[in-house]
Design an enzyme around this catalytic site. Structure first.
Site, short mmCIF file in Angstrom:
data_model
loop_
_atom_site.label_atom_id
_atom_site.label_comp_id
_atom_site.label_asym_id
_atom_site.label_seq_id
_atom_site.Cartn_x
_atom_site.Cartn_y
_atom_site.Cartn_z
CD GLU A 119 10.05 5.34 1.20
OE1 GLU A 119 9.08 4.59 1.31
OE2 GLU A 119 11.17 5.09 1.67
CD GLU A 121 7.82 -7.95 -0.16
OE1 GLU A 121 8.57 -7.58 -1.09
OE2 GLU A 121 6.71 -8.49 -0.36
#
Length: 1530
Positions: A862, A934
C-alpha cells in the site's frame, strides 16, 4: 463515384429504408428545353436505376416519371396528389412549413395549425412518406445562398430554428401530430379507407387510396380491417366555420380548417387546430464584445481594433481592360462577390457645374445584383435589385473636380440563381453608364475603355484566415473608424458567456462579409423592408396558405443577427474579421445569445390527450394538461401569468377574461417549484438528491483519442454497463505557455464533457494538476520547471501560484459551461425524467499518485502518506497537502474532491484507493465512502519490453470483491487507453500505443471477452444495487479461504457474494442449505441470495479473432491522374548529420539535454571535430579506434564524417546507457556528430522534474597517444532537426525545403524524411501504420502527429507465457507475451485524419529502414469464439426472475454489416484449447457443427442454448458438457 462511395461505406443498400432522388422539380421547367426534356428525363431515370443501389429512386414534381422511378409531390398541400402509377406509393418530398427570406423583404410565417392540417390530410388520403422541407433550415454560411438575394439565414420558420432550438409551439404540436399518426399506423397500412360524408349535402362514398376523392367540406376517412383495428380522420375543410359532426353515433367538434385523429375510431387524440404544446418567448440577449485573454488589451476598457482600408478601384495589377462591359458572373466565375469596373474622365475647368452648386448625375443600369459607386475614392451612393427583380438603376448626383476623375464602380452579386429554366445563363453586372449635366450634354461611358479587377485585396490575401492575417499591414486603434466604406476590421475577443447559441448583431453595420477564426459567417446586410408593405399582427391559419399570406417585420431589417456556431469559438483568442462595404459603426457590434426567456401554455378542457403509449391506452380518462419544460440547466423561477377561466391573448401578452380563478398562480407555482440538486456523501456511498448511487466508472482520456471517436467510445462504455466516464485534465496540453490556452481538437475538454452528457452518463473530472498517467512530465507544463525557484508538488510558492491559477481556470470553465450540479444543471433533471441527460462532475486533487512506483515495488504494497514525502521533507509536504485541500474546496464546485492514495487527506476531501485490488481499503474516516479511483485492468508497455496482460477473470474478481466489501465507486484505469500521439508519452520509453489491455482497445473496438465479461459483471452488480446500498453486510465463513457477504433487510430483499480466495483449489460450499461450486480465486453473485447470475471465473462472453490486415499504400489521384500506376511517387529530404543552418551555441563540456531543448524536440546535436595525424598506427592496420560514450539517457546515434557508426539506448528500467563501438576515422579533420534523443519525459517520482538526460562522457580509445577524452572539449550544439524547424510535416510547411522526387526511395538511409501522397485504405475499419520494416523515428498524416515509431524487439530471454493462470494476485510481469517480438509494430492513424484523397504521409527515419514496405493495416474482427459450459450461470432477465429450465447459451455477434458465413469449429462435449486453436476432446457430438449452422449461418448474431434439442447431452456421463465454437464473419 458518389454512389460507389456510399455503397462502400455501407450508407445505402443495407437497411432497405432509404430513398434516393434524381433530378428535382424538373417538371416545372420542361417547357424551356423543348423535345430534349423528355429524353433527358428518360435518360436520368435509366442512369439512376443502373447504379444498382438496391433502394428506390424518386423524382419530385415529375408527373411523367418513367416506371423506374417514383413520382412525388412538392407543395404546401399534397393530399390531392396521385402518383402516375397505381403501383407507386404516395410520397410528399417537400412540405414547406415556412418559407425563405430575401434581403429587403418581410418575414414569412406559416401557422403550425395549417402545417399540421396539411400533414394530417396527406395521411388521411393515403399518404405513405412525408418530408418537411425544411425541418431545420440552418444557415447559408459564407457565400452559399442562392436567389439572388436569399438571406444568410435559412431559418425557413422550420420546427427547429436556425440556431438549433425547437421552435415552439410548432415543434411540439407536430411532435404530438406524429405520435397520433404513429398510433394509427397499423390501421392505415393494413386497411383500405372508406370516405364518409359528415355533412347534410354529401353522400357516403367508398374510397380507394389511388382514386381522386370528391370535394367535401366535412368528411371522415375510416381505416377498418374488420378485426377491431380501426382509425379515423375527421376533417372540416370549411375555412370559416367550426362544425359539430356525428361519427359512429358520437358527436365531435371540428374547428374550421382542421382534422381530428381517432386511432381507435372513438377517442380524439389530436386536432390540428388545437395547439396545446408549450410556446416559448425567445430573445436575442446582447453581450458586448470582450477583449480576449489572448489580446494585450485584456486590461483595457476598450477593444483593440486592427484596420485595413481597401483602395476604391484597382489594387495591385489590373486583371484586364475592355471597351464596354463584361458579364459579372462570367468574369468572376463566383470566386468572389466583387468586381471592380474603373475608368477615368477629364473634366474641363469651364464646366458650368463647377461654378454652380449643382452636381452632374451618374446614371447606371445593371442586370444585378448590387452596386457601390465611388468617384475619386469617395462613396457616391449605392443601389440594388431585390428578390423579385435583380436589375436596377442608379441615379445620383456625384462630386467631380476639374482634371482627371477616377470612377470606380463596385458591382456585387448577392447569391447566384438557384432555379428556373436555363438559369445558369442568367447574368449580372453593368449594362450602361452615363453622366448627365455636363456642358456637352450626356456623357455615355458604356462603350468606353474600362479596367477590371476581380475581388478585393483582402480577399486575395486571405486576411480573414488565421494563416493570412498578417498578409497586410493593419493599423491598430482603440477607436475604429465609423461609417467608412471598404474597411476591414479585425478584433480578438473572448467567446460570449454560457452555452446558448450565438448570433452576431450587425444592425449598426451596412453591408459586407464576416468571419470568425477563418470560418465564414457569411454575407450581412441589415437592409430594412418597406414600411408600406402589408404585415399582420396575428395570422389566421384557416384557408390555403401561400408565401405572402402571413408576413411580419414591415420596416424592419430582413436579417439583423447572423449565426455564429458555438463550435467555432475557442476558449480565448477568437479572431473576428469584418469587411464593411459602405460604412457602419463596428463599436456597436455585439454577440447576442439566443435564449428562451419564458414559456407559455394555452390549453382548454376540450383539448385532446396524446400522451398515450399505444392504441390500447387511448381514452384512459386523463384530463388535458399544460406541459412546461425549461431548457437544460434552467429552472422555472417565476410564474409571470396564470389564469384558469376564459383568458385571452397570446404568449407574451395574455390577459384575464371576465371569468378567472384567483388561485391560478398558486396552483401553477405548486407544480412548477424546483430546487437545486443536493450532492452529498456518507460512509456508504455518494448521495444524489437523496438517492444512493453505486457507480461503475471508465477512464477514457480525451487527448489519447480524437473527437470523432469520442461518441463511439462513450457509447461502447455505456453499452458495457458503465455509468461514469473519468478523465484527467492534461495541464501541459492546455496551457502551452503561461496564460496561453489550447482547447482545440483532441484537447477540446468542453466538447468531451458534453459528449458524455449527451450520452446520459456521469463524469469524474480529475483536474490534477499532477496526473502521472505515463504522460510526459506527469501532465505539468515543462515551462513551469524553468520559472525561477520552482519545485513541483511541495510547499513552493511559484508552483502553488501556477497550480491554483490553472485549476481555477478549469473550474471556472466548467462553471461557465454550467456543468456543475449546483448550477441547476444536468443533475437535477434526473428527477424530472429518467431519459434526461445527467452529468456529475468530481474534481480530483491528485497529489501523491504512486502507480509508477509499482515498477520497482511489489504490487501488494500500500502506498500513501510518506512515499513521496521523504523527497520533500515532512513539513513542506504536509503543508502542501493541507494547502491543496483548502484551495480545492475554496473553488466552490459544489461537488466532492478526492485524493488518491493519500491516507491523511484532510476533511472534507475523500481519500481513495489506486491498485490492482482495493477490497481491503478503508477510507481515513467512517464518514467517507469507499472509492476505487484506479483499478488497472492491464498495464502500459515500454519500447523494448514485452506485452503485459491481465486476465479478465482476475479483473472481475477484484471488482466483485470490492463491491462485496462495501465499495461504492469503482473506476477502470484504463477502460480505453488510446494512443500517446506525437511526443506526449512519459516514461521514459513508454510506447506510442497506450492500449493498456483495456476493455476497449486502442483502436476503439471492444476487447473480447474482457469487455463482454465485465459487462455481465456490471449487470449482476446493478441487480444487487438496492440491497447493497440499503443494508449492512453480514460476513459468514464458508471455509478456510471461503466467505459470504450477505446484504439483507428482513423484507425479502437479499444479495449474497460468495468468494473463494484460494488460488489453487475449487471448492463446493454450502450457503443456506444449498451447495454452490466456487472455482478457485472467484466470486459468485446471487442478487436474490439463491440464484448465481455471475461467477468471475466463468467467462461465457464471446471472444474475437482480431487481425491487422495489410493494404499497400495506394498513390492518390492528387498525385497522378494515372490511378493504375504501380509505383508511388516519393519525395525525399536528407538531414545533415550535425549542425544545420547556424549553430545554436558552443560550450566546453556537456549540457543537460532536457534543460537545453526544453522539450521543444526529442533531438539535440552535440558536434566536435578532431584532427587525426597521418602517422596514426590504426591507419596502417585493420584495427579501428573505439568510440566510448556515457549518457544519462535516453538514446543516441553516433555519426562520424556523415556516416552512422552505431546507436545505443537505455530502457524502461534504467534510462542511462553506454556506447562502445569501433568507428571509421581518416587522416586529417574528422567531424563527430552525436544525436542525443529523449523518448518521453519522466512522469512521476520524487523530484522527477530534475531528472536529466544527455551525454556525460565521450572518449576515443586506440589512438597512438592513448585515450582521447573529449568530455571537456569545446562542443557545438544544435537543437532539433532542420525538417522540424521548417515544419515540413505540416501542410503549410511542406515546401520549405527542396524535396527530391523518385519512384525508388532510398532504403536503410539514416536521417531521411520521406513524403508520399496516398489514398485512404478502403473500408471503415480502424487503421494502423505498419512500421515493422523501419528503424526509429516520427510519423505524421496531413500534419497530424501519429507519434514516435520504434519497432524494437523485446528480449527472447524474457519469461513469457502461452496461457495465463488468472488465479492468485496479479502483478504486471505475471502474464507477459511477445518475447523476441516488436513491442509495437502498428501505429494508430484515426480514420478522421484521412481525406478522401491527397493524404500526405510524412516519415522521419533516424537510422534507416525500407519505406517501400510500409503499409496501412486495417484492424478487423475476422472470427468469433464462444466456450461455455453447462454449469455456467444464466443472468436474470430484466424482470428479475427466470425459468428454471433456462440453460446457458453461446452468444455470437458479428461486427455491423457482417454475417456469420462459416462455422470453422464446433464441438459439444469436452473440447479443449482456446479461441483460434480449439480441439475436440474424447467426447464429441458429431452434430455440433450442423446444430450451430442451423441457428447461426447468415445471421449477424445468434444464441445457441446447451439443450437436448440442440445437442446430445448423454454423450459424456459424469462430466459437465462444454460447447466450443469458432465462426467467421464476412
Amino acid at each position: 463515384m458518389m454512389m460507389d462511395a456510399l455503397k462502400c461505406n455501407g450508407e445505402i443498400g443495407n437497411a432497405g429504408n432509404q430513398f434516393i432522388q434524381v433530378e428535382n422539380e424538373y417538371g416545372y421547367y420542361e417547357k424551356f428545353y423543348g423535345d430534349g426534356a423528355k429524353r433527358y428525363v428518360t435518360w436520368a431515370a435509366k442512369m439512376a436505376d443502373s447504379q444498382n443501389i438496391g433502394v428506390p429512386w424518386i423524382m419530385c414534381q415529375q408527373y411523367d416519371a418513367p416506371d423506374l422511378v417514383i413520382s412525388t409531390c412538392n407543395g404546401f398541400y399534397c393530399d390531392q396528389f396521385t402518383p402516375n402509377s397505381p403501383n407507386k406509393p404516395k410520397m410528399w418530398t417537400e412540405n414547406w412549413p415556412g418559407w425563405f427570406k430575401t434581403f429587403g423583404a418581410r418575414d414569412p410565417h406559416r401557422p403550425v395549425e395549417d402545417v399540421a392540417f396539411s400533414v394530417a390530410r396527406f395521411f388521411q388520403k393515403g399518404g405513405s412518406v412525408q418530408n418537411y422541407y425544411m425541418y431545420h433550415g440552418g444557415t447559408n454560411f459564407g457565400r452559399t445562398s442562392g436567389g439572388p438575394f436569399i438571406t444568410t439565414s435559412y431559418d425557413y420558420e422550420a420546427p427547429i430554428d436556425e440556431y438549433g432550438l425547437p421552435r415552439l409551439p410548432k415543434w411540439g404540436h407536430l411532435k404530438e401530430l406524429h405520435r397520433a399518426i404513429k398510433l394509427s399506423e397499423h390501421a392505415l397500412l393494413k386497411s383500405e379507407p372508406a370516405t364518409l360524408s359528415l355533412g347534410p349535402s354529401l353522400e357516403l362514398l367508398p374510397h380507394l387510396i389511388h382514386e381522386e376523392p370528391p370535394i367535401m367540406t366535412k368528411n371522415a376517412d375510416v381505416f377498418d380491417d374488420g378485426s377491431g383495428v380501426c382509425a379515423a380522420f375527421l376533417a372540416n375543410l370549411d375555412e370559416k366555420t367550426d362544425k359539430n359532426v356525428v361519427f359512429q353515433n358520437v358527436s365531435y367538434h371540428l374547428p374550421a380548417w382542421s382534422v381530428s385523429i381517432l386511432p381507435d375510431c372513438k377517442n380524439v387524440v389530436f386536432n390540428t387546430a388545437k395547439v396545446g404544446s408549450q410556446a416559448s418567448v425567445v430573445e436575442m440577449v446582447p453581450e458586448e464584445l470582450q477583449p480576449s485573454v489572448a489580446s494585450p488589451s485584456k486590461g483595457l476598457k476598450g477593444l483593440k481594433w486592427d484596420i485595413f482600408v481597401e483602395n476604391a478601384g484597382i489594387w495591385g495589377v489590373a486583371d484586364f481592360t475592355r471597351n464596354g462591359f463584361v458579364d459579372h458572373i462570367n468574369t468572376t466565375k463566383d470566386t468572389t462577390d466583387y468586381l471592380w469596373h474603373t475608368t477615368s474622365i477629364i473634366i474641363g475647368e469651364n464646366e458650368e457645374f463647377l461654378k454652380k452648386a449643382s452636381h452632374p448625375v451618374l446614371l447606371i443600369e445593371s442586370k444585378g445584383h448590387a452596386l457601390h459607386a465611388f468617384v475619386n475614392q469617395k462613396l457616391q451612393g449605392s443601389a440594388s435589385g431585390n428578390g423579385s427583380y435583380s436589375p436596377f438603376k442608379f441615379k445620383k448626383p456625384i462630386s467631380l473636380k476639374a482634371g482627371t476623375n477616377e470612377i470606380a464602380l463596385l458591382s456585387m452579386t448577392v447569391g447566384l440563381q438557384n432555379a428556373g429554366g436555363l438559369y445558369e445563363w442568367v447574368g449580372a453586372g453593368l449594362t450602361s453608364v452615363k453622366i448627365e449635366g455636363l456642358n456637352n450634354g450626356t456623357l455615355d461611358l458604356s462603350m468606353s475603355k474600362w479596367t477590371y479587377k476581380i475581388g478585393l485585396q483582402g480577399e486575395h490575401l486571405g486576411i480573414y484566415k488565421p494563416d493570412g492575417l498578417n498578409g497586410v499591414k493593419w493599423v491598430s486603434t482603440s477607436e475604429p473608424p465609423i461609417n467608412q466604406p471598404l474597411t476591414w476590421y479585425k478584433v480578438v475577443v473572448d467567446p460570449p458567456s454560457g452555452d446558448e447559441p450565438v448570433g452576431l448583431d450587425m444592425i449598426h453595420m451596412g453591408k459586407g462579409l464576416a468571419w470568425l477564426n477563418g470560418e465564414e459567417i457569411g454575407r450581412y446586410w441589415p437592409i430594412k423592408s418597406s414600411k408600406h408593405e402589408k404585415c399582420v399582427d396575428e395570422c389566421d391559419y384557416r384557408g390555403k396558405f401561400f408565401p405572402d399570406k402571413c408576413l411580419t417585420g414591415c420596416g424592419e431589417p430582413s436579417q439583423r443577427w447572423y449565426h455564429v456556431p458555438r463550435s467555432w469559438f475557442k476558449p480565448s483568442g477568437n479572431v473576428l474579421v469584418i469587411f464593411e462595404e459602405k460604412g457602419g459603426d463596428p463599436t456597436k457590434i455585439t454577440f447576442s445569445k439566443r435564449k428562451t426567456s419564458s414559456l407559455c401554455s394555452h390549453v382548454a378542457e376540450d383539448f385532446p390527450m396524446v400522451d398515450q403509449e399505444s392504441v390500447s391506452k387511448v381514452g384512459s380518462g386523463k384530463s388535458a394538461a399544460a406541459h412546461l419544460k425549461c431548457p437544460k440547466n434552467t429552472l422555472i423561477s417565476n410564474v409571470k401569468f396564470a389564469s384558469f377561466g376564459n383568458p385571452t391573448g397570446r404568449c407574451g401578452s395574455y390577459s384575464k377574461g371576465d371569468c378567472h380563478d384567483p388561485n391560478s398562480i398558486l396552483a401553477v407555482e405548486k407544480f412548477s417549484s424546483c430546487s437545486a440538486p443536493n450532492l452529498t456523501y456518507d460512509g456508504r456511498s455518494l448521495i444524489v438528491d437523496g438517492q444512493r448511487k453505486l457507480l461503475i466508472s471508465a477512464a477514457i482520456h480525451y487527448p489519447r483519442s480524437v473527437p470523432a471517436m469520442w461518441p463511439g467510445l462513450v457509447q461502447t462504455a455505456k453499452e458495457g454497463g458503465v455509468d461514469v466516464i473519468e478523465s484527467y485534465v492534461f495541464w501541459n496540453g492546455h496551457e502551452l505557455s503561461p496564460g496561453k490556452y489550447n482547447f482545440e481538437g483532441r484537447y477540446d475538454l468542453v466538447k468531451f464533457v458534453k459528449t458524455i452528457q449527451q450520452a446520459g452518463m456521469y463524469m469524474i473530472l480529475r483536474i490534477g494538476p499532477f496526473i502521472a498517467a505515463e504522460w510526459k512530465f506527469g501532465g505539468i507544463p515543462v515551462w513551469l520547471h524553468y520559472v525561477p525557484g520552482t519545485v513541483f508538488r511541495t510547499d513552493n510558492e511559484p508552483f502553488k501560484y501556477y497550480m491554483q491559477k490553472f485549476m481555477t481556470f478549469i473550474v471556472n470553465l466548467m462553471k461557465q459551461e454550467k456543468l456543475f450540479a449546483w448550477q441547476g444543471g444536468p443533475i437535477i433533471l434526473a428527477q424530472a425524467s429518467k431519459n434526461l441527460n445527467l452529468t456529475l462532475i468530481f474534481a480530483e486533487l491528485f497529489l501523491f499518485r504512486t502507480r509508477y512506483s509499482e515498477l520497482s515495488i511489489k504490487v501488494e504494497n500500500e502506498y500513501g502518506r510518506g512515499y513521496y514525502e521523504k523527497f520533500y521533507g515532512e513539513g513542506p509536504a504536509k503543508r502542501y497537502v493541507t494547502w491543496a485541500a483548502k484551495m480545492a474546496v475554496s473553488q466552490n464546485t459544489g461537488v466532492p474532491w478526492i485524493m488518491c492514495n493519500q491516507d491523511d487527506a484532510p476533511d472534507p476531501v475523500i481519500d481513495t484507493c489506486n491498485s490492482f485490488y482495493c477490497d481491503q481499503f478503508k477510507p481515513n474516516s467512517p464518514n467517507k465512502p469507499k472509492i476505487w479511483t484506479e483499478n488497472w485492468p492491464g498495464w502500459f508497455k515500454i519500447f523494448g519490453g514485452t506485452h503485459p496482460h491481465r486476465p479478465v477473470e482476475d479483473v472481475a474478481f477484484s471488482v466483485a470483491r470490492f463491491f462485496q466489501k462495501g465499495g461504492s465507486v469503482q473506476n477502470y484505469y484504463m477502460y480505453h487507453g488510446g494512443t500517446n500521439f506525437g511526443r506526449t508519452s512519459g516514461g521514459p520509453f513508454i510506447t506510442t500505443s497506450y492500449d493498456y489491455d483495456a476493455p476497449i482497445d486502442e483502436y476503439g473496438l471492444p476487447r473480447l471477452p474482457k469487455w463482454g465479461h465485465l459487462k455481465e459483471l456490471h449487470r449482476a452488480i446493478k441487480l444487487s444495487e438496492h440491497a447493497l446500498l440499503k443494508n449492512e453486510p453480514t460476513t459468514l465463513s464458508l471455509g478456510p479461504s471461503q466467505e459470504a457477504d450477505v446484504y439483507e433487510d428482513g423484507s425479502g430483499v437479499c444479495v449474497a457474494f460468495l468468494a473463494n480466495m484460494n488460488d489453487k483449489t475449487d471448492k463446493n460450499v454450502v450457503f443456506r442449505n444449498v451447495s454452490y461450486h466456487l472455482p478457485s480465486w472467484s466470486v459468485s453473485i446471487l442478487p436474490d441470495c439463491k440464484n448465481v447470475v455471475f461467477n468471475t471465473a466463468k467467462v461465457g462472453s464471446q471472444a474475437t479473432v482480431v487481425e491487422m490486415v495489410p493494404e499497400e499504400l495506394q498513390p492518390s489521384v492528387v498525385v497522378s491522374p494515372n490511378k493504375v500506376l504501380k509505383a508511388l511517387k516519393w519525395d525525399i529530404f536528407v538531414e545533415n548529420a550535425g549542425i544545420w543552418g547556424v549553430a545554436d551555441f558552443t560550450r566546453y563540456g556537456f549540457l543537460d539535454h532536457i534543460n537545453t531543448t526544453k522539450d521543444t524536440t526529442d533531438y539535440l546535436w552535440y558536434t566536435i571535430s578532431i584532427l587525426v595525424g597521418e602517422n596514426e598506427e590504426f591507419l596502417k592496420m585493420t584495427s579501428r579506434p573505439v568510440l566510448l560514450i556515457e549518457s544519462k539517457g535516453h538514446a543516441l546515434h553516433a555519426f562520424v564524417n556523415q556516416e552512422l557508426q552505431g546507436s545505443a539506448y537505455g530502457n524502461g528500467s534504467s534510462a542511462s546507457f553506454k556506447f562502445e563501438n569501433p568507428i571509421s576515422l581518416k587522416a586529417g579533420k574528422n567531424e563527430i556528430a552525436l544525436l542525443s534523443m529523449t523518448v518521453g519525459l519522466m512522469h512521476a517520482g520524487g523530484l522527477y522534474e530534475w531528472v536529466g538526460a544527455g551525454l556525460t562522457g565521450v572518449k576515443i580509445q586506440g589512438l597512438s597517444n592513448g585515450t582521447m577524452d573529449l568530455s571537456m572539449s569545446s562542443w557545438t550544439y544544435k537543437i532539433g532537426l532542420q525538417g522540424e524547424h521548417w515544419g515540413i510535416y505540416n501542410p503549410d510547411g511542406l515546401n520549405s525545403v527542396h524535396w527530391e522526387s523518385t519512384s525508388e526511395p532510398p532504403k536503410y538511409q539514416p536521417l531521411t524524411w520521406y513524403k508520399v501522397v496516398v489514398d485512404p485504405p478502403s473500408g471503415d475499419e480502424p487503421v494502423g501504420l505498419d512500421m515493422i520494416h523501419m528503424g526509429k523515428g516520427l510519423a505524421w498524416l496531413n500534419g497530424e502527429e501519429i507519434g514516435r515509431y520504434w519497432p524494437i524487439n523485446s528480449s527472447k530471454d524474457e519469461k513469457c507465457v502461452d496461457e495465463c493462470d488468472y488465479r492468485g494476485k496479479f502483478f504486471q510481469e505475471k502474464c507477459v507475451t511477445g518475447c523476441g517480438e516488436p513491442t509495437q509494430r502498428w501505429y494508430h492513424v484515426p480514420r478522421s485524419w484521412f481525406k478522401p484523397s491527397g493524404n500526405i504521409l510524412v516519415i522521419f527515419e533516424e537510422i534507416g529502414g525500407d519505406p517501400t514496405k510500409i503499409t496501412f493495416s486495417k484492424r478487423k474482427i475476422s472470427g468469433l469464439c464462444s466456450l461455455i459450459a453447462g454449469d455456467y450461470p444464466v443472468a436474470l432477465p430484466k424482470g428479475g426472475s427466470r425459468n428454471d429450465k433456462t440453460k446457458p447459451a453461446a452468444h455470437l455477434r458479428c461486427p455491423k454489416n457482417t454475417l456469420i458465413s462459416i462455422v470453422k469449429f464446433a464441438s459439444f462435449g469436452n473440447p479443449t484449447g482456446r479461441c483460434g486453436s480449439y480441439r475436440k476432446g474424447d467426447c464429441h457430438d458429431p452434430n455440433s457443427t450442423s446444430a450451430i449452422e442451423k441457428v447461426c449461418l447468415g445471421k449477424n448474431e445468434c444464441a445457441v442454448e446447451l439443450t437436448e434439442e440442440n445437442f446430445d447431452e448423454g454423450l459424456c456421463p459424469g462430466t459437465t458438457n462444454k460447447l466450443a465454437v469458432e465462426v467467421v464473419c464476412s
